[in-house]
Every structure is written in C-alpha cells, then in structure tokens.
Design a protein around this motif. Structure first.
Motif, short mmCIF file in Angstrom:
data_model
loop_
_atom_site.label_atom_id
_atom_site.label_comp_id
_atom_site.label_asym_id
_atom_site.label_seq_id
_atom_site.Cartn_x
_atom_site.Cartn_y
_atom_site.Cartn_z
N PHE A 181 -27.81 -48.75 75.06
CA PHE A 181 -28.67 -49.40 73.92
C PHE A 181 -30.12 -49.34 74.13
O PHE A 181 -30.88 -48.96 73.45
CB PHE A 181 -28.26 -50.91 73.60
N TYR A 182 -30.49 -50.01 75.47
CA TYR A 182 -31.86 -49.91 75.78
C TYR A 182 -32.54 -48.52 75.73
O TYR A 182 -33.89 -48.62 75.39
CB TYR A 182 -32.10 -50.29 77.22
N ASP A 183 -32.03 -47.61 76.14
CA ASP A 183 -32.41 -46.04 76.12
C ASP A 183 -32.71 -45.78 74.69
O ASP A 183 -33.52 -44.95 74.50
CB ASP A 183 -31.85 -45.31 76.82
N ARG A 184 -32.06 -46.24 73.77
CA ARG A 184 -32.39 -45.77 72.38
C ARG A 184 -33.18 -46.57 71.67
O ARG A 184 -34.03 -46.14 70.77
CB ARG A 184 -30.91 -45.94 71.45
N HIS A 185 -33.14 -47.93 71.96
CA HIS A 185 -34.09 -49.03 70.93
C HIS A 185 -35.00 -49.71 71.78
O HIS A 185 -35.90 -50.42 70.96
CB HIS A 185 -33.13 -49.70 70.29
N MET A 186 -35.15 -49.64 73.22
CA MET A 186 -36.36 -50.15 73.71
C MET A 186 -37.27 -49.54 74.53
O MET A 186 -38.43 -49.75 74.09
CB MET A 186 -35.49 -51.23 75.00
N CYS A 187 -36.75 -48.34 75.14
CA CYS A 187 -37.71 -47.34 75.72
C CYS A 187 -37.20 -46.27 75.66
O CYS A 187 -36.30 -46.04 76.46
CB CYS A 187 -38.38 -47.80 77.00
N ARG A 188 -37.58 -45.10 75.03
CA ARG A 188 -37.11 -43.68 74.92
C ARG A 188 -37.59 -42.83 75.99
O ARG A 188 -37.28 -41.70 75.96
CB ARG A 188 -37.16 -43.33 73.45
N LEU A 189 -38.46 -43.31 76.83
CA LEU A 189 -38.96 -42.34 77.79
C LEU A 189 -37.91 -42.26 79.11
O LEU A 189 -37.16 -43.31 79.43
CB LEU A 189 -40.37 -43.09 78.42
N ASP A 190 -38.12 -41.18 79.66
CA ASP A 190 -37.11 -40.89 80.98
C ASP A 190 -37.91 -40.48 81.92
O ASP A 190 -38.32 -39.19 81.79
CB ASP A 190 -35.80 -40.16 80.42
N PRO A 191 -38.27 -40.96 82.96
CA PRO A 191 -37.94 -42.20 83.58
C PRO A 191 -38.60 -43.33 82.78
O PRO A 191 -39.63 -43.06 82.35
CB PRO A 191 -37.73 -42.34 84.91
N TRP A 192 -38.15 -44.65 82.70
CA TRP A 192 -39.14 -45.74 82.16
C TRP A 192 -40.35 -45.68 83.19
O TRP A 192 -40.24 -45.60 84.37
CB TRP A 192 -38.44 -47.07 82.42
N PRO A 193 -41.52 -45.90 82.44
CA PRO A 193 -42.81 -46.21 83.35
C PRO A 193 -42.69 -47.44 84.42
O PRO A 193 -42.09 -48.19 83.96
CB PRO A 193 -43.91 -46.39 82.29
N ARG A 194 -43.29 -47.18 85.27
CA ARG A 194 -43.34 -48.13 86.57
C ARG A 194 -43.71 -49.42 86.02
O ARG A 194 -43.07 -50.38 86.42
CB ARG A 194 -44.30 -47.62 87.63
N GLU A 195 -44.63 -49.69 85.20
CA GLU A 195 -45.12 -51.03 84.77
C GLU A 195 -44.04 -51.61 83.74
O GLU A 195 -44.04 -52.88 84.08
CB GLU A 195 -46.42 -50.80 84.06
N TYR A 196 -43.32 -50.84 83.16
CA TYR A 196 -42.14 -51.43 82.38
C TYR A 196 -40.83 -52.06 83.42
O TYR A 196 -40.42 -52.96 83.06
CB TYR A 196 -41.61 -50.42 81.46
N GLN A 197 -40.68 -51.08 84.23
CA GLN A 197 -39.49 -51.35 85.26
C GLN A 197 -40.15 -52.77 85.79
O GLN A 197 -39.17 -53.59 86.53
CB GLN A 197 -39.45 -50.17 86.26
N ALA A 198 -41.34 -52.73 86.34
CA ALA A 198 -41.75 -54.13 87.06
C ALA A 198 -41.61 -55.22 86.23
O ALA A 198 -41.24 -56.01 87.12
CB ALA A 198 -43.30 -53.89 87.32
N SER A 199 -41.79 -55.16 84.91
CA SER A 199 -41.60 -56.52 84.36
C SER A 199 -39.98 -56.62 84.35
O SER A 199 -39.53 -57.89 84.53
CB SER A 199 -42.00 -56.34 82.68
N PHE A 200 -39.18 -55.69 84.18
CA PHE A 200 -37.71 -55.93 84.29
C PHE A 200 -37.36 -56.70 85.66
O PHE A 200 -36.55 -57.41 85.75
CB PHE A 200 -36.96 -54.70 84.09
N PHE A 201 -37.79 -55.88 86.85
CA PHE A 201 -37.58 -56.63 88.12
C PHE A 201 -38.14 -57.98 88.10
O PHE A 201 -37.16 -58.70 88.66
CB PHE A 201 -38.17 -55.50 89.24
N GLU A 202 -39.14 -58.46 87.74
CA GLU A 202 -39.39 -59.84 87.71
C GLU A 202 -38.58 -60.73 86.98
O GLU A 202 -38.25 -61.57 87.57
CB GLU A 202 -40.87 -59.90 87.20
N MET A 203 -37.92 -60.20 85.93
CA MET A 203 -37.23 -60.88 85.08
C MET A 203 -35.81 -60.94 85.69
O MET A 203 -35.10 -62.11 85.77
CB MET A 203 -36.88 -60.30 83.67
N TYR A 204 -35.29 -59.94 86.43
CA TYR A 204 -34.15 -60.01 86.94
C TYR A 204 -34.13 -60.78 88.47
O TYR A 204 -33.06 -61.64 88.50
CB TYR A 204 -33.84 -58.52 87.89
N ASN A 205 -35.18 -61.04 88.82
CA ASN A 205 -35.35 -61.93 90.10
C ASN A 205 -35.48 -63.32 89.80
O ASN A 205 -35.04 -64.19 90.58
CB ASN A 205 -36.69 -61.43 90.75
#
Length: 300
Positions: A181-205
């Motif tokens: 779902f996320y790859d379709r409707h949140m961010c269609r770039l592959d790979p996700w940009p580093r800054e986008y991943q950073a926010s996900f890691f923070e939320m995961y932590n």
C-alpha cells in the motif's frame, strides 16, 4: 541541503519542543513554520523546505512533542495525547520564536489538519496557509482507505484484514503487506529517500504518539483521531490557502475536497506523478508552486 542557522528548544510547560531555523528570524520577515505528519513523525522528511530561505523567508522546522528531538513520553496515558496538546504546542512555539505577528504555516498530512484548525481561529499574525496531502477528516480518510485497499493486488487486503482482526498487526507479514500500500500511495520512489526513511525510523523507535492517536498503520486508524476532522471549522480560515495533493495520494481528492469547497480563498494543485509526498516525488514542480505562493504571501 540547507544548513540551519539556529537550533533550539522551546520550553512547553514541563516539556520541550525542539526546533531548527533556516534563515534569519525578524518581525519584518514572514516566517514559514512547518508542521510534520504522523502524528508521531519528525521533521526530517520535510527538511528540503528549508530551501525557501533563499527567498528571504526564514523556515522553521520542529519536532512535535513525543518524537525526534522533543520530549519523549512513552509512559504518558492515552488521554494525554490530544489535538489540543499539539495546538497549544504550535501556539507556544510561534510565541517563543517571536513570530506571532508575521508567519505562514505549512502542514503535511496530520500536520495539515493541525494547521487548518489553528488557522480557523483567525490568528492576527497569520499571513498564509499551505495544507499538503491532508484529509479534511478521519472518517473521510477511512472511507477512502477502504476504496484504495480494495484495489490492492489479490490477497494483500485479505492479509491485512486477517491480521487486523487477530490483533497481530506487529507481525512481519502485516508489515510486508502494508508496504504494498505504502509504495502505491505514500511514496512511489524506489528506494525511498533517506530523509523519508529517517522519519519512519524515528517513529518506529518511539511509536507512542502514532499508535495512540492513529493506530498500527496509515489505513487502519483505530486511535483517538478516528472520529476527528476539521470540516466544521475550515470555513473560518481567512488567509490565502494553497492546497496540495498527489494524484496517487492516500489523501484522495474525496478527502481533500472539503478544503477546496469550504475555505474562501483557496487554490488546489494536484501533482500528477505523486502520491503522499510531492515535495520528494516531484521536487522541481513542487518548488515552483510553493515558491510562487510564498512570494505572493510574504512580499505581496
């Protein structure tokens, strides 16, 4: 990437709000304050907006309470995390920075609802508003999530529903299905940009805020926001408003349209090759659209 001119912490009661400023704050310069999504994400994925400081507009990023550089409160009760808390934090930050008399707001996703609610009270110093990729209400959001989920490849939604019913949304299989779902409707770039991943890691932590107010995923909202929205108040927004969404956005046109219909002075830009993060997916067009708007508001 633009380096911040200053970083600091705004006292917020017994807590603290971390912020960074790119450019020089001044009562004579209209500042742009950036409110990130989640709730429970961080500023990282929106840091590219700091480039607007080149226009002479200071840009303020901050991490909302509960994540990033701001106070973490993993043991706070669920009823601590309210919309009113985050509205008070935003008010407090604007006052702390001395920009309450001259500022604009940019809110992305959950941050879009937050800044819309703030703007609906007609603050005297607010000059403009950007609502990006934000639904006007979570009931609308959930209606559209059902539509988007039904269009996923065969078996994906069935997997999601099975785990949601069983309460096993922390399983690897559920996470793998959410990524479809996320790859379709949140961010269609592959790979996700580093800054986008950073926010996900923070939320995961520290998922405290996200899990309490939203839920286990973008499309399974079972937290305290599930019945909340701003459709009852956005007609009170009096400043020029720029509305942004992506053609493939999880914030579908149906969820965004109430802003366009209710806000008196509004312009809606849809990014045809984007989903939920046009500033990352179509950065050049995004920069052009936002630059035009910011110049008009800040310099007339």
């Amino acid at each position: 990437m633009f380096r911040p001119t200053a970083k600091g912490v705004a006292p917020f009661g017994e807590f603290r709000t971390w912020y960074r400023v790119t450019g020089e704050l001044s009562p004579h310069r209209t500042a742009l304050v950036v409110a990130h999504g989640g709730p429970g994400s961080t500023h990282d994925y929106l840091v590219s907006l700091a480039a607007l400081s080149e226009l002479g507009v200071p840009v303020v990023h901050y991490d909302q309470i509960g994540n990033g550089g701001s106070s973490h409160l993993p043991d706070a009760p669920a009823d601590f995390w309210t919309v009113e808390l985050f509205l008070a934090e935003l008010d407090n930050l604007v006052r702390h920075l001395g920009i309450a008399g001259n500022y604009m707001l940019f809110g992305h996703s959950w941050g879009g609802l937050l800044v819309a609610k703030h703007a609906s009270t007609a603050p005297a110093g607010l000059r403009g508003l950007v609502i990006a990729d934000a639904p006007a209400s979570y009931p609308l959001w959930l209606e559209q999530m059902a539509v988007l989920r039904a269009r996923l490849p065969a078996g994906v939604n069935e997997t999601l529903l099975r785990h949601e019913a069983a309460g096993t949304t922390d399983s690897d299989e559920y996470h793998a299905a959410t990524r479809v779902f996320y790859d379709r409707h949140m961010c269609r770039l592959d790979p996700w940009p580093r800054e986008y991943q950073a926010s996900f890691f923070e939320m995961y932590n520290d998922p405290t805020v996200y899990s309490t107010m939203n839920g286990p995923s973008e499309f399974h909202v079972i937290g305290s926001l599930r019945d909340w929205g701003v459709t009852d108040c956005v007609a009170g927004i009096t400043v020029p408003t720029l509305l942004i969404s992506g053609r493939h956005d999880e914030a579908t046109p149906e969820t965004v349209r109430p802003y366009a219909e209710l806000i008196p002075d509004v312009r809606w830009e849809i990014f045809e090759n984007s989903s939920h993060v046009p500033h990352l997916e179509e950065p050049e067009r995004f920069r052009d659209v936002l630059t035009e708007y910011v110049k008009a508001v800040a310099f007339g």
